[in-house]
Design a protein around this motif. Structure first.
Motif, short mmCIF file in Angstrom:
data_model
loop_
_atom_site.label_atom_id
_atom_site.label_comp_id
_atom_site.label_asym_id
_atom_site.label_seq_id
_atom_site.Cartn_x
_atom_site.Cartn_y
_atom_site.Cartn_z
N LYS A 251 12.65 14.10 23.19
CA LYS A 251 11.79 13.42 24.16
C LYS A 251 11.79 14.12 25.51
CE LYS A 251 11.73 8.83 22.16
NZ LYS A 251 11.92 7.40 22.37
N LEU A 252 12.97 14.56 25.95
CA LEU A 252 13.06 15.27 27.22
C LEU A 252 12.34 16.62 27.17
CD1 LEU A 252 16.75 14.46 28.20
CD2 LEU A 252 14.70 13.67 29.39
N GLU A 253 12.44 17.32 26.03
CA GLU A 253 11.74 18.60 25.90
C GLU A 253 10.23 18.41 25.93
OE1 GLU A 253 15.06 21.32 23.57
OE2 GLU A 253 13.54 20.31 22.35
N ILE A 254 9.74 17.35 25.30
CA ILE A 254 8.30 17.06 25.34
C ILE A 254 7.88 16.74 26.77
CG2 ILE A 254 6.54 15.37 24.65
CD1 ILE A 254 7.98 15.26 21.90
N LYS A 255 8.66 15.91 27.44
CA LYS A 255 8.32 15.47 28.80
C LYS A 255 8.38 16.62 29.81
CE LYS A 255 7.86 11.35 30.86
NZ LYS A 255 6.65 10.59 30.67
N THR A 256 9.39 17.48 29.69
CA THR A 256 9.59 18.54 30.69
C THR A 256 8.98 19.88 30.30
OG1 THR A 256 11.72 19.21 29.74
CG2 THR A 256 11.76 17.50 31.46
N LYS A 257 8.65 20.02 29.03
CA LYS A 257 8.14 21.29 28.50
C LYS A 257 9.15 22.42 28.67
CE LYS A 257 3.26 20.09 29.14
NZ LYS A 257 3.44 18.67 29.11
N LYS A 258 10.44 22.07 28.59
CA LYS A 258 11.52 23.04 28.68
C LYS A 258 12.54 22.73 27.62
CE LYS A 258 11.12 23.99 33.57
NZ LYS A 258 11.82 24.25 34.81
N LYS A 259 13.36 23.75 27.30
CA LYS A 259 14.50 23.52 26.40
C LYS A 259 15.54 22.73 27.20
CE LYS A 259 13.78 28.03 24.43
NZ LYS A 259 14.26 29.40 24.57
N ILE A 260 16.23 21.84 26.52
CA ILE A 260 17.20 20.99 27.20
C ILE A 260 18.62 21.37 26.82
CG2 ILE A 260 18.04 18.60 27.46
CD1 ILE A 260 15.31 19.12 28.80
N ASN A 261 19.46 21.54 27.83
CA ASN A 261 20.90 21.70 27.64
C ASN A 261 21.51 20.36 28.06
OD1 ASN A 261 23.43 22.99 27.21
ND2 ASN A 261 23.65 23.09 29.43
N LEU A 262 21.85 19.54 27.06
CA LEU A 262 22.34 18.19 27.33
C LEU A 262 23.86 18.17 27.40
CD1 LEU A 262 21.43 15.20 27.68
CD2 LEU A 262 21.84 14.94 25.23
N VAL A 263 24.38 17.68 28.51
CA VAL A 263 25.81 17.48 28.68
C VAL A 263 26.03 15.97 28.72
CG1 VAL A 263 27.77 17.82 30.22
CG2 VAL A 263 26.03 19.61 29.99
N GLU A 264 26.80 15.49 27.75
CA GLU A 264 27.05 14.05 27.64
C GLU A 264 28.35 13.68 28.34
OE1 GLU A 264 26.53 11.94 23.82
OE2 GLU A 264 25.97 13.93 23.09
N LYS A 265 28.31 12.51 28.98
CA LYS A 265 29.52 11.94 29.56
C LYS A 265 29.60 10.49 29.13
CE LYS A 265 30.00 14.95 33.52
NZ LYS A 265 30.25 15.04 34.94
N VAL A 266 30.80 10.00 28.99
CA VAL A 266 31.02 8.60 28.63
C VAL A 266 31.66 7.91 29.83
CG1 VAL A 266 32.24 7.03 27.08
CG2 VAL A 266 31.24 9.15 26.19
N ASP A 267 31.10 6.75 30.19
CA ASP A 267 31.63 5.94 31.28
C ASP A 267 31.68 4.50 30.79
OD1 ASP A 267 32.19 4.47 33.55
OD2 ASP A 267 30.71 5.47 34.81
#
Length: 175
Positions: A128-144
């Motif tokens: 979804k983020l790649e479609i929205k931004t038209k860029k490849k996404i490097n996702l860093v997850e954090k848990v809180d």
């Protein structure tokens, strides 16, 4: 000279060298590995920062650690060491990463949720983020664990707070 300026100057020079030799990704991976070791391994950091250990000894030790890397990557790491810039490794790698991501249309996204995403949730969010931004996404997850539900996305300087707590606060303020 400020650390960020030093990091930027070194990163630009290193990127230019790596680009001319078609080893941009290899250099990034090696620099990132070096930075992670420096950040997380106290013994490694103490060894690198120790004033009584000569650069030659440090280069010899790093040569063994990075023996499987190509000579260009080793030369870049040794250059950083010889110029006494290990204290700036975070800035150098961060700036190198910015250049790498900009050239490859990659966007860094930090996602914070109450619990770890499943593989399917992670893939769907990235898609979804790649479609929205038209860029490849490097996702860093954090848990809180303090997040009741929802999540927070940090995209560059922009923060999208979709937590239940924020939505409840907004509702209360609107009453």
């Amino acid at each position: 000279m400020a650390d960020s300026q030093i990091g930027k100057r070194y990163a630009e020079a290193i990127f230019e060298i790596a680009e001319s030799n078609n080893s941009v990704k290899n250099v990034y991976e090696a620099l990132n590995s070096l930075m992670e070791s420096y950040k997380t391994d106290k013994e490694f950091k103490n060894f690198i920062d120790h004033p009584l250990i000569t650069n030659e000894e440090k280069i010899e030790a790093l040569g063994k650690i990075y023996e499987n890397e190509n000579q260009e990557v080793k030369n870049i790491i040794f250059y950083i060491l010889e110029k006494n810039r290990m204290a700036n490794i975070r800035e150098i790698v961060a700036e190198y990463l910015k250049i790498y991501y900009a050239k490859n249309q990659i966007l860094d996204v930090e996602a914070t949720f109450a619990k770890e995403l499943t593989k399917e949730q992670r893939e769907r969010l990235i898609h979804k983020l790649e479609i929205k931004t038209k860029k490849k996404i490097n996702l860093v997850e954090k848990v809180d664990a303090s997040i009741i539900g929802g999540g927070i996305l940090k995209i560059g300087d922009r923060i999208i707070d979709g937590t239940v707590r924020t939505q409840l606060d907004s509702l209360v303020k609107s009453l």
